[in-house]
Design an enzyme around this catalytic site. Structure first.
Site, mmCIF file in Angstrom:
data_model
loop_
_atom_site.group_PDB
_atom_site.id
_atom_site.type_symbol
_atom_site.label_atom_id
_atom_site.label_comp_id
_atom_site.label_asym_id
_atom_site.label_seq_id
_atom_site.Cartn_x
_atom_site.Cartn_y
_atom_site.Cartn_z
ATOM 1 C CD GLU A 61 23.909 0.906 20.185
ATOM 2 O OE1 GLU A 61 23.021 1.310 20.956
ATOM 3 O OE2 GLU A 61 23.694 0.131 19.224
ATOM 4 C CB CYS A 93 24.007 -2.065 22.529
ATOM 5 S SG CYS A 93 23.582 -2.757 20.913
ATOM 6 N NE ARG A 193 3.227 0.807 -4.018
ATOM 7 C CZ ARG A 193 2.765 0.314 -5.155
ATOM 8 N NH1 ARG A 193 3.508 -0.573 -5.831
ATOM 9 N NH2 ARG A 193 1.586 0.685 -5.629
ATOM 10 C CB THR A 205 -8.310 -0.592 -4.204
ATOM 11 O OG1 THR A 205 -8.915 0.579 -3.642
ATOM 12 C CG2 THR A 205 -7.061 -0.202 -4.971
ATOM 13 C CD GLU A 309 0.393 2.577 -2.622
ATOM 14 O OE1 GLU A 309 0.058 2.833 -3.809
ATOM 15 O OE2 GLU A 309 1.456 2.020 -2.321
ATOM 16 N N GLY A 311 -8.876 3.593 -2.218
ATOM 17 C CA GLY A 311 -9.821 4.535 -2.792
ATOM 18 C C GLY A 311 -10.402 5.496 -1.774
ATOM 19 C CB THR A 313 -15.081 4.149 0.243
ATOM 20 O OG1 THR A 313 -15.883 4.605 -0.848
ATOM 21 C CG2 THR A 313 -15.991 3.680 1.363
#
Length: 377
Positions: A61, A93, A193, A205, A309, A311, A313
């Site tokens: 604004e 604002c 990402r 991972t 991101e 695996g 499990t």
């Protein structure tokens, strides 16, 4: 409170659509603030525009008023989120809109932040400004799912990203998984990402794949203004017993790493002797980290959107716990066979009545692959 659609003119819709498009420009840069756009209209002409670029800078604004090509007195402001009315890193604002003597303010949605939550609209009305709310509200909500969920529920919005063959496999029985999907899909993941506040994975991972989990795009790739830095999300590792290798790539990238472990394992945290790494002990549930407690802690750290991101499990555990808001599957046109590893480990599903139902909300082609986006019904 949203107004009925017939309260708004075709011009109102057009100008708010423009404000929403401006807000999109902040998709990769406003963390932890919401993405907001503003358009000023006078005599049926746009006289000023602005969008929030990054935390600490002027809000949409104030930028629209500063950019106005003529005196904004008597103009209408179209704003994608209720104007703030509290002092943070920048002044309210609402003050700017009132001081500019605008005659009307149209907002897409009310701010879920308890510091605002309708108070901004009330202040404008008390100052004699005509206020209308609810125009293109659904589109405005889609701009800020993480900010809205954090303010409303004390949790971040969690996306789980998986890659699979068309028979639903994510790795060979040996664990080999490079690469199932195409370079185009991997580039698309870079965009996911870049818009995320944090990227979460498990220690398994990190140990097996040794990922960097960073954003490798530049300002031009992201179509952001060249003076804005490319945001590197906080990297989050769930590691119950602190088994993550200290020389993993994830620790060598710029930006912060949060390493969550069980309370009884925090004594071993001294091996992660790096100012970028913070070890956070949390409770265990059935000998595993309490994922919801981790997410609550992330929300307290002003994390809006988490990209998971990981695996099969950890992905399965998060799905079973009902902690995933959106599931994105990049599916390659290949078959990997019945011995390959499945998309997610989901124990306890033994009959059709146990199945987890999803709703397909987006389906698009990414190079030779397809990207399927699901919400949980």
């Amino acid at each position: 409170m949203a107004l009925a659609a017939d309260k708004f003119s075709a011009d109102d819709y057009r100008y708010m659509a423009r404000a929403l498009k401006l807000a999109e420009k902040g998709r990769y840069t406003t963390h932890p603030n919401p993405r907001v756009g503003c358009v000023l209209v006078k005599n049926n002409r746009i006289i000023g525009e602005g969008y929030h670029r990054k935390a600490g800078e002027a809000h949409a604004e104030r930028l629209a008023i500063a950019n106005a090509s003529e005196n904004p007195e008597g103009a209408t402001a179209y704003v994608t989120l209720e104007p703030c009315c509290h002092h943070g890193k920048t002044p309210p604002c609402t003050d700017a809109l009132i001081e500019a003597k605008l005659s009307r303010v149209v907002v897409a949605m009310q701010d879920p932040n308890s510091l605002v939550a309708g108070k901004g609209l009330d202040l404008l009305r008390q100052a004699g400004v005509t206020v209308a709310a609810g125009l293109l509200e659904e589109q405005a909500v889609l701009l800020n799912p993480g900010f809205i969920k954090r303010m409303s529920h004390g949790l971040p919005f969690v996306r789980c990203k998986l890659a699979s063959s068309i028979d639903g496999k994510t790795a060979m029985a040996s664990g080999e998984s490079v690469w199932i999907t195409s370079e185009a899909s991997r580039r698309d993941v870079q965009l996911l990402r870049a818009q995320s506040s944090a990227i979460m994975t498990g220690s398994g991972t990190v140990s097996h794949d040794n990922p960097s989990l960073n954003v490798r795009l530049n300002a031009e790739d992201l179509q952001i203004e060249s003076d804005l830095p490319v945001h590197q999300p906080v990297r989050v590792i769930l590691d119950t017993t602190l088994q993550t290798p200290t020389d993993a790539k994830i620790f060598k990238q710029p930006g912060q790493v949060l390493l969550y472990c069980g309370i009884e394992s925090q004594a071993d945290s001294s091996k992660y002797n790096d100012s970028k790494v913070t070890v956070v002990p949390v409770d265990l549930h059935n000998h595993k980290l309490a994922i919801e407690q981790v997410l609550k802690d992330l929300a307290e750290r002003q994390i809006n959107e988490v990209l998971l991101e990981t695996g099969a499990t950890l992905a399965g555990a998060a799905i079973k716990a009902g902690l995933i808001d959106e599931l994105i599957v990049y599916q390659a046109a290949c078959l990997m066979g019945h011995e390959a590893r499945s998309l997610a480990v989901l124990p306890g599903i033994e009959s059709m009545s146990d199945k987890i139902n999803l709703r397909l909300v987006d389906h698009r082609r990414v190079g030779p692959d397809q990207r399927l986006t699901f919400s949980f019904t």
